[in-house]
Scaffold this motif. Structure first.
Motif, PDB file in Angstrom:
ATOM      1  N   LYS A  16     -52.868 -26.062 -44.820  1.00  0.00           N
ATOM      2  CA  LYS A  16     -52.732 -26.885 -43.248  1.00  0.00           C
ATOM      3  C   LYS A  16     -53.267 -28.066 -43.409  1.00  0.00           C
ATOM      4  N   ALA A  17     -52.781 -28.998 -42.570  1.00  0.00           N
ATOM      5  CA  ALA A  17     -53.388 -30.406 -42.490  1.00  0.00           C
ATOM      6  C   ALA A  17     -54.639 -30.138 -41.789  1.00  0.00           C
ATOM      7  N   CYS A  18     -55.655 -30.901 -42.190  1.00  0.00           N
ATOM      8  CA  CYS A  18     -56.873 -30.964 -41.668  1.00  0.00           C
ATOM      9  C   CYS A  18     -57.329 -32.633 -40.975  1.00  0.00           C
ATOM     10  N   LEU A  19     -57.575 -32.652 -39.672  1.00  0.00           N
ATOM     11  CA  LEU A  19     -58.073 -33.726 -39.221  1.00  0.00           C
ATOM     12  C   LEU A  19     -59.201 -34.138 -39.625  1.00  0.00           C
ATOM     13  N   ALA A  20     -59.413 -35.402 -40.218  1.00  0.00           N
ATOM     14  CA  ALA A  20     -60.841 -36.112 -40.392  1.00  0.00           C
ATOM     15  C   ALA A  20     -61.364 -37.287 -39.802  1.00  0.00           C
ATOM     16  N   PRO A  21     -62.025 -37.024 -38.734  1.00  0.00           N
ATOM     17  CA  PRO A  21     -62.173 -38.354 -37.970  1.00  0.00           C
ATOM     18  C   PRO A  21     -63.073 -39.134 -38.551  1.00  0.00           C
ATOM     19  N   ALA A  22     -62.790 -40.728 -38.344  1.00  0.00           N
ATOM     20  CA  ALA A  22     -63.740 -41.754 -38.869  1.00  0.00           C
ATOM     21  C   ALA A  22     -65.112 -41.653 -38.172  1.00  0.00           C
ATOM     22  N   VAL A  23     -65.861 -41.669 -38.849  1.00  0.00           N
ATOM     23  CA  VAL A  23     -67.287 -41.852 -38.139  1.00  0.00           C
ATOM     24  C   VAL A  23     -68.044 -43.327 -38.856  1.00  0.00           C
ATOM     25  N   PHE A  24     -69.288 -43.646 -38.534  1.00  0.00           N
ATOM     26  CA  PHE A  24     -69.681 -44.878 -38.824  1.00  0.00           C
ATOM     27  C   PHE A  24     -71.289 -44.843 -38.999  1.00  0.00           C
ATOM     28  N   SER A 217     -46.900 -30.080 -35.730  1.00  0.00           N
ATOM     29  CA  SER A 217     -47.971 -29.277 -35.838  1.00  0.00           C
ATOM     30  C   SER A 217     -48.825 -29.454 -37.107  1.00  0.00           C
ATOM     31  N   LEU A 218     -50.029 -29.113 -37.256  1.00  0.00           N
ATOM     32  CA  LEU A 218     -50.944 -29.354 -38.372  1.00  0.00           C
ATOM     33  C   LEU A 218     -50.416 -28.217 -39.429  1.00  0.00           C
ATOM     34  N   GLU A 219     -49.695 -27.385 -39.114  1.00  0.00           N
ATOM     35  CA  GLU A 219     -49.229 -26.004 -39.807  1.00  0.00           C
ATOM     36  C   GLU A 219     -47.855 -26.793 -40.350  1.00  0.00           C
ATOM     37  N   GLU A 220     -47.121 -27.396 -39.759  1.00  0.00           N
ATOM     38  CA  GLU A 220     -45.928 -28.087 -40.017  1.00  0.00           C
ATOM     39  C   GLU A 220     -46.010 -29.063 -41.175  1.00  0.00           C
ATOM     40  N   LEU A 221     -47.226 -30.061 -40.810  1.00  0.00           N
ATOM     41  CA  LEU A 221     -47.608 -30.862 -41.751  1.00  0.00           C
ATOM     42  C   LEU A 221     -48.008 -30.498 -43.141  1.00  0.00           C
ATOM     43  N   GLY A 222     -48.816 -29.347 -43.064  1.00  0.00           N
ATOM     44  CA  GLY A 222     -49.266 -28.636 -44.086  1.00  0.00           C
ATOM     45  C   GLY A 222     -48.197 -28.189 -45.132  1.00  0.00           C
ATOM     46  N   ALA A 223     -47.064 -27.682 -44.480  1.00  0.00           N
ATOM     47  CA  ALA A 223     -45.941 -27.144 -45.123  1.00  0.00           C
ATOM     48  C   ALA A 223     -45.098 -28.315 -46.076  1.00  0.00           C
ATOM     49  N   TYR A 226     -49.124 -32.254 -46.673  1.00  0.00           N
ATOM     50  CA  TYR A 226     -50.279 -33.309 -45.931  1.00  0.00           C
ATOM     51  C   TYR A 226     -51.068 -32.163 -45.836  1.00  0.00           C
ATOM     52  N   ARG A 227     -52.393 -32.753 -46.317  1.00  0.00           N
ATOM     53  CA  ARG A 227     -53.718 -31.824 -46.143  1.00  0.00           C
ATOM     54  C   ARG A 227     -54.816 -32.618 -45.420  1.00  0.00           C
ATOM     55  N   LEU A 228     -54.963 -33.833 -45.408  1.00  0.00           N
ATOM     56  CA  LEU A 228     -55.513 -34.516 -44.746  1.00  0.00           C
ATOM     57  C   LEU A 228     -55.263 -35.453 -43.861  1.00  0.00           C
ATOM     58  N   LEU A 229     -55.704 -35.937 -42.739  1.00  0.00           N
ATOM     59  CA  LEU A 229     -55.118 -36.796 -41.607  1.00  0.00           C
ATOM     60  C   LEU A 229     -56.566 -37.590 -41.241  1.00  0.00           C
TER      61      LEU A 229
END
Length: 293
Positions: A16-24, A217-223, A226-229
């Motif tokens: 499943k795709a996982c969201l990785a938000p930018a931090v600083f 969806s994240l599931e569809e992207l995972g299929a 895609y693993r990291l967004l």
């Protein structure tokens, strides 16, 4: 009871795709953790904006130091946007060693020229030869100490040259040992092409603020593999909130970001994010003895 730390390879294995938000900085990392994210991205774009110099002017030392500070405050896996590796294969080797020593879980290296240019921010890329990038990837893989530390190879070919060139480059980078391929499809159709041609694990930057804007969806992207967004729009949130706050202060008006709350409530929320109560309890048990004042 302490929770088991999240491992980046376990995230990749979920399907499943996982969201990785930018931090600083540490506070932004803790806020992202508080919101429930599991992987964070130290984005060069956001760091460059925060320092008002653009990503092209950031040094390896600055990014590594930021990573050390973030990792001291937050245990979540942190991906380093390693720009172009800060040099040729020899320099890339040192960048990987420094990133690993700082506690990052991965480094992203892209196939742009150095020094990087401001034109990157308006969609104009200047790419290096494929063979040179392959050499960078090979050296990055060779020098890493921990197999769990990921080498993410990024190509900007989709918007700089052609989809065929991007796919050819990405395949070469995977053959050189890259663990994850970062490629930037622009439409759902291109996302499907990339997924079908390259397969998992893939990474790209979410073009907006919501995965719903992609129509998948994240599931569809995972299929699709895609693993990291990565999500880089926090730079815009930060700029807008601070801009509005300072303008309101100068005009003698209420600060928009505090609408619907009080200064005390906002202050208490900040202290909660920082874990102030635990620090006060520690002092009370060790150095703040009754009658010492």
């Amino acid at each position: 009871m302490a929770m088991t730390p999240i491992r980046i390879r376990d995230v990749l294995a979920r399907g499943k795709a996982c969201l990785a938000p930018a931090v600083f900085n540490p506070l932004s990392a803790k806020l992202a953790e508080e919101a429930g994210f599991e992987v964070l991205y130290l984005g060069g774009g956001l760091m460059g904006y925060a320092k008002a110099v653009l990503e092209a002017n950031l040094s390896l030392t600055e990014m590594v130091q930021a990573g050390v500070e973030i990792r001291a405050a937050c245990d979540l896996p942190l991906i380093l946007d390693g720009t172009c590796g800060w040099g040729d294969p020899m320099h890339v080797g040192f960048s990987v060693k420094a990133a690993e020593a700082a506690g990052f879980c991965a480094i992203e290296i892209e196939d742009q020229v150095l020094p990087k240019r401001a034109h990157h921010h308006i969609g104009i890329e200047h790419m290096i030869p494929q063979d040179l990038m392959v050499a960078k990837v090979r050296e990055a893989v060779r020098v890493r100490r921990d197999r769990d530390f990921l080498i993410i190879a990024r190509t900007n070919g989709v918007r700089s040259s052609s989809m065929d060139d991007a796919l050819r480059r990405a395949s070469a980078y995977r053959a050189a040992g890259a663990d994850v391929l970062y490629i930037s499809p622009r439409t759902p159709e291109e996302m499907r092409v990339v997924g079908e041609r390259l397969g998992a694990p893939l990474m790209f930057s979410l073009p907006g603020d919501s995965v719903q804007d992609l129509g998948m969806s994240l599931e569809e992207l995972g299929a699709l593999g895609y693993r990291l967004l990565s999500v880089t729009t926090p730079a815009l949130w930060f700029h807008r909130a601070m801009q509005q706050g300072y303008h309101a202060l100068a005009a003698g008006k209420p600060v928009p970001a505090l609408a619907g709350t009080s200064r005390k409530a906002a202050h208490d929320a900040l202290h909660d994010t920082l874990g102030l109560d635990a620090l006060l309890a520690l002092e009370k048990a060790t150095v703040e003895k009754p009658g010492d004042r």
